[in-house]
Design a protein around this motif. Structure first.
Motif, PDB file in Angstrom:
ATOM      1  N   UNK A  25       0.777  -1.327  -0.070  1.00  0.00           N
ATOM      2  CA  UNK A  25      -0.005  -0.020   0.040  1.00  0.00           C
ATOM      3  C   UNK A  25       1.023   1.231   0.017  1.00  0.00           C
ATOM      4  N   UNK A  26       0.625   2.022  -1.052  1.00  0.00           N
ATOM      5  CA  UNK A  26       1.701   3.311  -1.139  1.00  0.00           C
ATOM      6  C   UNK A  26       2.251   3.209  -2.651  1.00  0.00           C
ATOM      7  N   UNK A  27       1.920   4.468  -3.060  1.00  0.00           N
ATOM      8  CA  UNK A  27       2.193   4.456  -4.672  1.00  0.00           C
ATOM      9  C   UNK A  27       3.871   4.397  -4.663  1.00  0.00           C
ATOM     10  N   UNK A  28       4.603   4.792  -3.778  1.00  0.00           N
ATOM     11  CA  UNK A  28       6.140   5.230  -3.895  1.00  0.00           C
ATOM     12  C   UNK A  28       6.979   3.814  -4.151  1.00  0.00           C
ATOM     13  N   UNK A  29       6.326   2.747  -3.810  1.00  0.00           N
ATOM     14  CA  UNK A  29       7.139   1.600  -3.852  1.00  0.00           C
ATOM     15  C   UNK A  29       6.866   0.881  -5.159  1.00  0.00           C
ATOM     16  N   UNK A  30       7.818   0.402  -5.681  1.00  0.00           N
ATOM     17  CA  UNK A  30       7.847  -0.604  -6.870  1.00  0.00           C
ATOM     18  C   UNK A  30       7.937  -2.071  -6.592  1.00  0.00           C
ATOM     19  N   UNK A  95       9.346 -12.406   5.915  1.00  0.00           N
ATOM     20  CA  UNK A  95       8.923 -11.168   5.704  1.00  0.00           C
ATOM     21  C   UNK A  95       9.167 -10.463   4.439  1.00  0.00           C
ATOM     22  N   UNK A  96       8.126  -9.700   3.991  1.00  0.00           N
ATOM     23  CA  UNK A  96       8.559  -8.984   2.740  1.00  0.00           C
ATOM     24  C   UNK A  96       8.871  -7.632   3.147  1.00  0.00           C
ATOM     25  N   UNK A  97       9.843  -7.137   2.240  1.00  0.00           N
ATOM     26  CA  UNK A  97      10.659  -5.794   2.428  1.00  0.00           C
ATOM     27  C   UNK A  97      10.427  -4.748   1.198  1.00  0.00           C
ATOM     28  N   UNK A  98      10.877  -3.672   1.566  1.00  0.00           N
ATOM     29  CA  UNK A  98      10.502  -2.795   0.276  1.00  0.00           C
ATOM     30  C   UNK A  98      11.421  -1.360   0.482  1.00  0.00           C
ATOM     31  N   UNK A  99      11.968  -1.118  -0.522  1.00  0.00           N
ATOM     32  CA  UNK A  99      12.659   0.203  -0.384  1.00  0.00           C
ATOM     33  C   UNK A  99      12.390   1.221  -1.296  1.00  0.00           C
ATOM     34  N   UNK A 100      12.540   2.347  -1.351  1.00  0.00           N
ATOM     35  CA  UNK A 100      12.135   3.287  -2.348  1.00  0.00           C
ATOM     36  C   UNK A 100      13.181   3.440  -3.347  1.00  0.00           C
ATOM     37  N   UNK A 101      14.471   3.011  -3.511  1.00  0.00           N
ATOM     38  CA  UNK A 101      15.272   3.092  -4.415  1.00  0.00           C
ATOM     39  C   UNK A 101      15.732   1.700  -4.960  1.00  0.00           C
ATOM     40  N   UNK A 112      16.485  -1.960   3.486  1.00  0.00           N
ATOM     41  CA  UNK A 112      15.143  -1.783   3.253  1.00  0.00           C
ATOM     42  C   UNK A 112      14.436  -0.890   4.326  1.00  0.00           C
ATOM     43  N   UNK A 113      13.559  -0.237   3.979  1.00  0.00           N
ATOM     44  CA  UNK A 113      13.095   0.793   4.950  1.00  0.00           C
ATOM     45  C   UNK A 113      11.638   0.161   5.424  1.00  0.00           C
ATOM     46  N   UNK A 114      11.141  -0.993   4.759  1.00  0.00           N
ATOM     47  CA  UNK A 114       9.519  -0.970   5.072  1.00  0.00           C
ATOM     48  C   UNK A 114       9.592  -2.601   5.142  1.00  0.00           C
ATOM     49  N   UNK A 115       8.677  -2.813   6.280  1.00  0.00           N
ATOM     50  CA  UNK A 115       8.669  -4.345   6.389  1.00  0.00           C
ATOM     51  C   UNK A 115       7.152  -4.638   6.647  1.00  0.00           C
ATOM     52  N   UNK A 116       6.888  -5.906   6.148  1.00  0.00           N
ATOM     53  CA  UNK A 116       5.644  -6.393   6.565  1.00  0.00           C
ATOM     54  C   UNK A 116       5.702  -7.072   8.009  1.00  0.00           C
ATOM     55  N   UNK A 117       4.384  -7.249   8.435  1.00  0.00           N
ATOM     56  CA  UNK A 117       4.251  -7.766   9.829  1.00  0.00           C
ATOM     57  C   UNK A 117       4.947  -9.128  10.129  1.00  0.00           C
ATOM     58  N   UNK A 118       5.293 -10.161   8.878  1.00  0.00           N
ATOM     59  CA  UNK A 118       5.745 -11.269   9.173  1.00  0.00           C
ATOM     60  C   UNK A 118       4.786 -12.447   9.253  1.00  0.00           C
ATOM     61  N   UNK A 119       5.129 -13.714   8.588  1.00  0.00           N
ATOM     62  CA  UNK A 119       3.875 -14.618   8.743  1.00  0.00           C
ATOM     63  C   UNK A 119       4.864 -15.787   9.008  1.00  0.00           C
ATOM     64  N   UNK A 120       4.476 -16.743   9.770  1.00  0.00           N
ATOM     65  CA  UNK A 120       5.027 -17.984  10.391  1.00  0.00           C
ATOM     66  C   UNK A 120       4.875 -19.026   9.470  1.00  0.00           C
TER      67      UNK A 120
END
Length: 125
Positions: A25-30, A95-101, A112-120
């Motif tokens: 969620x958030x348009x700035x991440x590819x 975890x999934x992770x995302x960064x802006x660049x 990475x700057x953004x992280x999901x909540x994690x899933x076991x």
């Protein structure tokens, strides 16, 4: 603001399969600047793999080669991790992770700057 929401973890027996999803969620991440990580207790978060812009996946962990695949749906801003032939050593919080660049070592959690909540994910023998 960027938010990552994961789903799809669970418990399977050795040889089983699971598919993880990560919605961005958030348009700035590819989805090209995203990756999958996993972590077991008392160990650092380790890179699993990341999608290549031209297609396919690069794997940070050779042990998943031939068993894990990934796909992305840019229209849905979703990254998937298909895990087949699961082994007990695959058990971890994923975890999934995302960064802006696109810069930085894509297998390093610190990039990475953004992280999901994690899933076991639990694989029993």
């Amino acid at each position: 603001q960027v938010r990552l929401v994961e789903s799809g973890g669970g418990s399977v027996q050795t040889g089983g399969s699971l598919r993880l999803s990560c919605v961005v969620f958030g348009d700035s991440v590819s989805t090209n600047n995203m990756a999958w990580f996993r972590q077991v207790p008392n160990k650092e978060r380790e890179g699993v793999g990341f999608p290549r812009p031209g297609g396919g996946m690069s794997w940070c962990d050779d042990s998943v080669w031939g068993r894990f695949t990934s796909a992305k749906d840019n229209a849905k801003n979703t990254l998937y991790l298909q895990m087949d032939k699961l082994k007990p050593e695959d058990s971890a919080v994923y975890y999934c992770a995302a960064k802006l660049s696109p810069y930085g070592d894509r297998c390093q959690a610190s990039a990475y700057s953004y992280w999901g909540q994690g899933t076991q994910v639990t694989v029993s023998s």
